[in-house]
Scaffold this active site. Sequence first.
Site, short mmCIF file in Angstrom:
data_model
loop_
_atom_site.label_atom_id
_atom_site.label_comp_id
_atom_site.label_asym_id
_atom_site.label_seq_id
_atom_site.Cartn_x
_atom_site.Cartn_y
_atom_site.Cartn_z
N THR A 40 0.83 -1.21 0.00
CA THR A 40 0.00 0.00 0.00
C THR A 40 0.87 1.25 0.00
OG1 THR A 40 -1.77 -1.15 1.17
CG2 THR A 40 -1.78 1.26 1.27
N HIS A 43 2.01 2.00 -3.43
CA HIS A 43 0.97 2.71 -4.21
C HIS A 43 0.97 4.20 -3.87
CE1 HIS A 43 -0.97 -0.73 -6.09
NE2 HIS A 43 -0.95 -1.37 -4.93
#
Length: 342
Positions: A40, A43
């Site tokens: 995450t 990202h």
Amino acid sequence: MKALAKLERGPGLTLTRVKRPEVGHNDVLIKIRRTAICGTDIHIWKWDDWAQKTIPVPMHVGHEYVGEIVEMGQEVRGFAIGDRVSGEGHITCGFCRNCRAGRRHLCRNTVGVGVNREGAFAEYLAIPAFNAFKIPPEISDDLASIFDPFGNATHTALSFNLVGEDVLITGAGPIGIMAVAIAKHVGARNVVITDINDYRLELARKMGATRAVNVARESLRDVMADLHMTEGFDVGLEMSGVPSAFTSLLEAMNHGGKVALLGIPPAQTAIDWNQVIFKGLEIKGIYGREMFETWYKMVAMLQSGLDLSPIITHRFAADDYEQGFAAMLSGESGKVILDWTV
């Protein structure tokens, strides 16, 4: 305090100074020792479409961590100053049907630490005491800092009975690799993992995979024949989010097989539903960790001999975070740890 933040709407993160968080009546303040970089966070670093729609700016991020409680709100019970804790990164409402039924991982109002609110890439983190989890002394800071993804792997792998079963895992990211070790630890027979990244596949072998298969060069069907498998896999764990991997998993499943999905595929991904219907497959979506049954199982497995140490491949001081993100972005790493004590 020092923190690693998204200050502008673009790629990268910045080491900056932010205000130390305030502690509410039901909160604990944690002095961070270690954090780990998650997919995450990659990202967010890349500032992809998901991050642009999700991450408020400015905000410091991060949600995989371990630290020590240094302050508590006046309503907190069950913890003490000095307790070493990690924490559940999904903060739930406590009032929806699932929360009230004890299924907090399915809360429809979940707020993510380091995603929707200030995160753990900092010297201090304040979270609700409900979300804190005490770490036994025999578990290292490094391992405790990866309890969040370890929990994803545990929740996924232990969704079905694995004893004596043949298990296929598609996607050799850190979570998929940890699922290999978990499956072997709890008694699976053959554990096969597929990917196209040789570095990660070698890590999976170190973690106990029966076969780690580069599907760019090797046929999964040939591997099944080598293992004298005549009826397909009993359990499938889809960790990649890659449509072709999910397709190959469905094709390799035995009739009556069970499939857990953690990887997030592109929207509107097409699959051959005939594989699901005529094989009578059971498919279960996985999100987060069961609170807190998954956490207790993680501790129990580590205390009973599960070895996850090979998955931690890189360690850096927090000030050297750019090297840590470079290691993750290279594809040639397992989990990358940032040390906030140096």
